[in-house]
Write a protein that holds these residues in place. Sequence first.
Motif, short mmCIF file in Angstrom:
data_model
loop_
_atom_site.label_atom_id
_atom_site.label_comp_id
_atom_site.label_asym_id
_atom_site.label_seq_id
_atom_site.Cartn_x
_atom_site.Cartn_y
_atom_site.Cartn_z
N ILE A 163 -8.72 -1.51 -2.36
CA ILE A 163 -8.89 -1.61 -0.91
C ILE A 163 -10.33 -2.01 -0.59
CG2 ILE A 163 -8.74 -0.40 1.29
CD1 ILE A 163 -6.07 -0.92 -0.12
N ALA A 164 -10.46 -3.06 0.21
CA ALA A 164 -11.77 -3.56 0.61
C ALA A 164 -12.19 -3.04 1.97
CB ALA A 164 -11.77 -5.08 0.61
N THR A 188 -10.75 -0.76 5.61
CA THR A 188 -9.74 -0.02 6.36
C THR A 188 -10.15 0.02 7.83
OG1 THR A 188 -10.66 2.23 6.25
CG2 THR A 188 -9.41 1.44 4.34
N GLU A 237 -4.97 -1.00 6.01
CA GLU A 237 -5.71 -1.06 4.76
C GLU A 237 -5.58 -2.48 4.19
OE1 GLU A 237 -4.26 1.99 2.17
OE2 GLU A 237 -5.47 3.55 3.14
N SER A 280 -6.54 -5.01 1.08
CA SER A 280 -7.01 -5.11 -0.30
C SER A 280 -7.96 -6.30 -0.44
CB SER A 280 -5.82 -5.29 -1.25
OG SER A 280 -5.22 -6.57 -1.03
N SER A 309 -17.50 3.89 -1.68
CA SER A 309 -16.90 3.74 -0.35
C SER A 309 -17.90 4.21 0.70
CB SER A 309 -15.61 4.56 -0.25
OG SER A 309 -15.86 5.92 -0.63
N ARG A 359 -15.20 0.08 -0.88
CA ARG A 359 -14.36 0.12 0.33
C ARG A 359 -15.21 0.41 1.56
NH1 ARG A 359 -11.72 4.91 -0.26
NH2 ARG A 359 -12.79 5.86 1.55
N ASP A 387 -14.82 1.61 5.38
CA ASP A 387 -13.96 2.17 6.41
C ASP A 387 -14.64 1.96 7.76
OD1 ASP A 387 -12.32 3.08 4.36
OD2 ASP A 387 -13.32 5.03 4.27
#
Length: 505
Positions: A24-25, A27, A32, A34, A196, A222, A224
């Motif tokens: 996952i890159a 969100t 989400e 990828s 992340s 990731r 967020d």
Amino acid sequence: MTDRNFRTILHTLFDWSRRTPDAIAVTDGDTEISYAALTFEVEAASRRLVALGVGRQDRVVLVGNNTWQWVVCYLATMRIGAISVPMNNRLAPAQVGELVEILGARIVLADDLHLSMFEGCAGVEVLSTTGNAARPFFAIQADNELPDMPEALEDAVISFTSGTTGVPKGAVITHNALRQNAEVFAELIGGSQPQSTLIVAPLFHNTGFVDQLCTMIFVGGRSDLLSRYRSQAAVEACRRRPVTFVTAVPSVLRMMMTAEGAEAIFGSAQLVLFGGSPMPAPWSLEMHERWPSLRLVHGYGLTEFTSCCTLLPPELILTHGDSIGYPAKGVELRLVGEDGHDVPEGSPGEIWVRGETRMREYWRRPDITAEKISGEWLRTGDLAERRELGLLYHVGRRDDVINRGGEKILPSFIEATIARMPNVAQAVVFGVPHPVMQNSVIAALEPRPKEMVDVPALLDFLHTQLPGYAVPEVVIVANDLPRTASGKLDRRAVRTAYLASPQAQ
């Protein structure tokens, strides 16, 4: 970790999409995306831009809240060799029009909440990134052939400084600068486990689009997205998806620390990076006691230097937390006096920096560029001293120095003293005209949540810590002082508001 020989962040992104396509890159709430899906979206958006006539080095303005569409448009613009211009979504209409004109922008990509900002702009096409209030960008069908990937030394971003007054200044940042800055933060993060971060700052700010988004792409991590900062929203986001890297200005970190459920934010984190101002020592100590495995790092950076200039190592936070540390990797730094020579240790001098992350210029402002750049050096306007252990201490800005009856006063020294009072959250000090003394010293401060400031007691304390001429003649206490886009107290806006108030008459 990916091959660091890649020339740009875009090359790194596409490499991760081949190596870890399902990771996952990004969100955004329930969405989400990828690495494979992100590269697909970026390629599709790139074709839309080409179909709209956007070419190499054309300027594309991007404005909106933190959304996955913002990320895609940002990356797609750079993918085709155009220049992305992340715009402050809190600008007034007059400021927006001025910036669009300065840029000679080709198109504007805005979410529905911010389309109205461009109603008075002529000669630029505005498309919606999140709905149908205007021509929807993501509904455009296009299968155009894409140009070659950008080269490292091509311009990638124009980032406008966060100040709210004066001539707009857009720092032109190259692809190489973005990648080099991401590498500095990648080495700071370290480790081989998946990384992340929760982006709570607006994506248009360097903290969002450079320090976090580009760094996470560089390490295959990731990002967020939090649309707007709210402490409980940050807690819930981290409870849902724990993060390893947290960054914010100290005031926002404090709100996170005192939020119910703060363990969700900091319990899994490995690194907390803060800047804009030092962290008050009691806050750093509290974080260390509550989350002993956290590494706290204080950074000093500039829009004109892409971001990072200096870093204070985590082992020195508790003993030298008011220092900005040492030059970051790849950064050379001087402290220069008014005579143009380096100052001795313990004396204040202007910070000059050079390195591969320095801006190329201010967009279409050769006059201001010439004032700011001397050869390879960037003149920051910030003042610092080098003290014990060779550590650097930020002591103010050249244009913030207060002259009271011939005595030169650095506001940061007074601010740091005020911050030692336990019920003060943040303080800003400035000078205002005085008919005899040239300047009077004024302090404005915000109390900590649910606390009050005893002004007479504060002044008594300051009289024991400062020379008499440096003690503020007026102390303003307020809960909602103006801030810059980066979250710092806005010295100039506070001063302007004071001068317009009855108190100053």
